[in-house]
Write a protein that holds these residues in place. Structure first.
Motif, PDB file in Angstrom:
ATOM      1  N   ASP A  52       9.240  -7.418  -5.122  1.00 34.04           N
ATOM      2  CA  ASP A  52       7.833  -7.723  -5.354  1.00 34.04           C
ATOM      3  C   ASP A  52       6.891  -7.004  -4.403  1.00 34.04           C
ATOM      4  OD1 ASP A  52       5.723  -9.406  -6.641  1.00 34.04           O
ATOM      5  OD2 ASP A  52       5.521 -10.175  -4.598  1.00 34.04           O
ATOM      6  N   LYS A  53       7.303  -6.847  -3.144  1.00 33.85           N
ATOM      7  CA  LYS A  53       6.375  -6.298  -2.153  1.00 33.85           C
ATOM      8  C   LYS A  53       6.656  -4.841  -1.837  1.00 33.85           C
ATOM      9  CE  LYS A  53       2.798  -7.045   0.385  1.00 33.85           C
ATOM     10  NZ  LYS A  53       1.523  -7.460  -0.225  1.00 33.85           N
ATOM     11  N   TRP A 112       7.725 -14.318   4.865  1.00 34.71           N
ATOM     12  CA  TRP A 112       6.605 -14.294   3.911  1.00 34.71           C
ATOM     13  C   TRP A 112       5.281 -14.069   4.641  1.00 34.71           C
ATOM     14  CZ3 TRP A 112       2.991 -18.516   3.680  1.00 34.71           C
ATOM     15  CH2 TRP A 112       2.054 -18.409   2.643  1.00 34.71           C
ATOM     16  N   HIS A 113       5.125 -14.691   5.796  1.00 30.96           N
ATOM     17  CA  HIS A 113       3.913 -14.532   6.604  1.00 30.96           C
ATOM     18  C   HIS A 113       3.730 -13.062   7.001  1.00 30.96           C
ATOM     19  CE1 HIS A 113       0.684 -15.733   9.184  1.00 30.96           C
ATOM     20  NE2 HIS A 113       1.318 -15.463  10.311  1.00 30.96           N
ATOM     21  N   ARG A 157       1.164  -1.744   8.266  1.00 27.66           N
ATOM     22  CA  ARG A 157       1.755  -2.419   7.111  1.00 27.66           C
ATOM     23  C   ARG A 157       3.254  -2.145   7.022  1.00 27.66           C
ATOM     24  NH1 ARG A 157      -2.285  -2.299   1.854  1.00 27.66           N
ATOM     25  NH2 ARG A 157      -3.690  -3.931   2.629  1.00 27.66           N
ATOM     26  N   ALA A 196       5.191 -10.302   5.494  1.00 31.60           N
ATOM     27  CA  ALA A 196       5.117  -9.376   4.360  1.00 31.60           C
ATOM     28  C   ALA A 196       3.885  -9.583   3.493  1.00 31.60           C
ATOM     29  CB  ALA A 196       6.376  -9.513   3.500  1.00 31.60           C
ATOM     30  N   TYR A 197       3.280 -10.756   3.558  1.00 38.21           N
ATOM     31  CA  TYR A 197       2.150 -11.039   2.676  1.00 38.21           C
ATOM     32  C   TYR A 197       0.870 -11.342   3.455  1.00 38.21           C
ATOM     33  CZ  TYR A 197       5.365 -11.075  -1.269  1.00 38.21           C
ATOM     34  OH  TYR A 197       6.277 -10.695  -2.222  1.00 38.21           O
ATOM     35  N   ASN A 198       0.875 -12.381   4.282  1.00 38.86           N
ATOM     36  CA  ASN A 198      -0.367 -12.782   4.951  1.00 38.86           C
ATOM     37  C   ASN A 198      -0.863 -11.740   5.947  1.00 38.86           C
ATOM     38  OD1 ASN A 198      -0.446 -15.208   3.563  1.00 38.86           O
ATOM     39  ND2 ASN A 198       0.780 -16.257   5.090  1.00 38.86           N
ATOM     40  N   TYR A 249       0.168  -8.746   6.280  1.00 36.91           N
ATOM     41  CA  TYR A 249       0.094  -7.445   5.609  1.00 36.91           C
ATOM     42  C   TYR A 249      -1.317  -7.163   5.096  1.00 36.91           C
ATOM     43  CZ  TYR A 249       1.339  -3.734   2.257  1.00 36.91           C
ATOM     44  OH  TYR A 249       1.407  -2.555   1.550  1.00 36.91           O
ATOM     45  N   VAL A 250      -1.948  -8.168   4.501  1.00 30.68           N
ATOM     46  CA  VAL A 250      -3.283  -7.948   3.934  1.00 30.68           C
ATOM     47  C   VAL A 250      -4.381  -8.001   4.994  1.00 30.68           C
ATOM     48  CG1 VAL A 250      -2.590  -8.844   1.692  1.00 30.68           C
ATOM     49  CG2 VAL A 250      -3.625 -10.396   3.360  1.00 30.68           C
ATOM     50  N   THR A 268      11.533  -9.807  -1.745  1.00 33.90           N
ATOM     51  CA  THR A 268      10.630  -8.993  -0.927  1.00 33.90           C
ATOM     52  C   THR A 268      10.744  -7.523  -1.308  1.00 33.90           C
ATOM     53  OG1 THR A 268      10.772 -10.572   0.907  1.00 33.90           O
ATOM     54  CG2 THR A 268       9.996  -8.356   1.431  1.00 33.90           C
TER      55      THR A 268
END
Length: 326
Positions: free
Chosen positions: A172-173, A122-123, A138, A125-127, A129-130, A169
């Motif tokens: 959603d991502k 999650w870190h 990315r 793919a999300y944190n 990533y942005v 993942t």
């Protein structure tokens, strides 16, 4: 040969420090036993800081890990390092790569502990990533997140959790709904929450694979006749898309398009309808029209990465510029 007294003192200090570390870890093993039991046996609860005997410093982490491996305290070390991860998050350093390295170390020390695999992916793919706007960076982060979860699954193949995280993942991502269905369906061979079947059906809607979506929604209703989400979804599919889908299966594409257009006039931004329409044009061999619809769908919804992905594939075939990210 006469030895340098300073070198001898340094060697003695090093040995003493290492022995002290092993003794300290042994003492902590008793204190952390309840945490390890809760985490490993009673449901993988998040470890809580139950002792303040050791205040970790990044320079001491290597010694702790080595001591744990040599002393057979891998799970204890994993718990202690995870407390350090919590500390870094609380201090605002959660998005630094040093935190990622710590998280990854925990997965190596205790590969059967699910939470570090889940949060590390999650870190990525999300944190993280942005934190970058570079498309290549990315893409690398998403690849690493997927690889992390697949490695976690290889260590924990008999529970649904990481299969779900990987499927989510993709859903959603990454917006790869076809790949999402594979991993979400894998969850169903183990005990799992009932919402997973609905998510599988929803993913098939977006591909679109209308028959498979209906099969999964119908299963949800048979399992729970009061599942209003599934009931509403099947009603919508049968009213809006099923007739067009049946016509498309018979290769009566022009009739299918006319049937679909009726509902797109009511809701021009309907995601499933636009995906279905673009897919129909692809089946008809009209790639430019399919590209235009996929591109339109991607422009209408900032989160419709799947439409932009499909538009990009067609753009490459047609020699057109790849649509930019919103």
């Amino acid at each position: 040969m006469r030895r340098d007294p300073a070198m001898r003192r340094d060697r003695i200090a090093t040995i003493a420090g290492f022995l002290a570390l092993l003794v300290l870890v042994g003492l902590l093993q008793v204190s952390l036993r309840a945490t390890s039991y809760d985490r490993l046996v009673l449901g993988l609860n998040r470890p809580m800081p139950i002792t303040k005997i050791v205040d970790f410093d990044p320079t001491a982490i290597t010694g702790v890990v080595i001591g744990a491996i040599l002393g057979g305290f891998r799970e204890v070390a994993a718990t202690m390092l995870w407390l350090k991860v919590d500390e870094l998050w609380d201090s605002g350093k959660g998005t630094e790569f040093a935190t990622l390295n710590l998280m990854r170390t925990v997965t190596l020390l205790d590969p059967h502990w699910l939470e570090p695999w889940r949060i590390t992916a999650w870190h990525l793919a999300y944190n993280l990533y942005v934190e970058t706007q570079d498309p290549r960076e990315r893409a690398i982060l998403l690849d690493k997140a997927v690889a992390c979860l697949k490695e976690g699954i290889s260590w924990n193949p008999d529970v649904y959790d990481l299969y779900f995280e990987l499927g989510w993942t993709y859903f959603d991502k990454i917006k790869d709904y076809e790949e999402a269905t594979k991993w979400l369906e894998a969850c169903t061979q183990f005990e799992h929450p009932e919402y997973i079947e609905r998510l599988i059906a929803h993913a098939y809607e977006r591909v679109p694979e209308i028959d498979k979506a209906l099969d999964w929604y119908d299963y949800c209703i048979k399992r729970n006749p009061g599942d209003h989400t599934a009931i509403g979804a099947t009603t919508t599919i049968r009213e809006r898309y099923l007739r067009a889908w049946r016509l498309a299966q018979q290769r009566r594409y022009d009739e299918a398009l006319r049937e679909l257009e009726y509902y797109l006039m009511v809701d021009p931004e309907d995601l499933i309808g636009l995906h279905f329409k673009a897919d129909l044009y692809e089946r008809m061999g009209q790639k430019r029209k399919a590209y235009d619809i996929w591109k339109l769908a991607g422009e209408m919804r900032a989160l419709d990465d799947y439409a932009r992905y499909r538009a990009g594939l067609l753009a490459a075939q047609l020699g057109l510029p790849v649509p930019p990210e919103p």
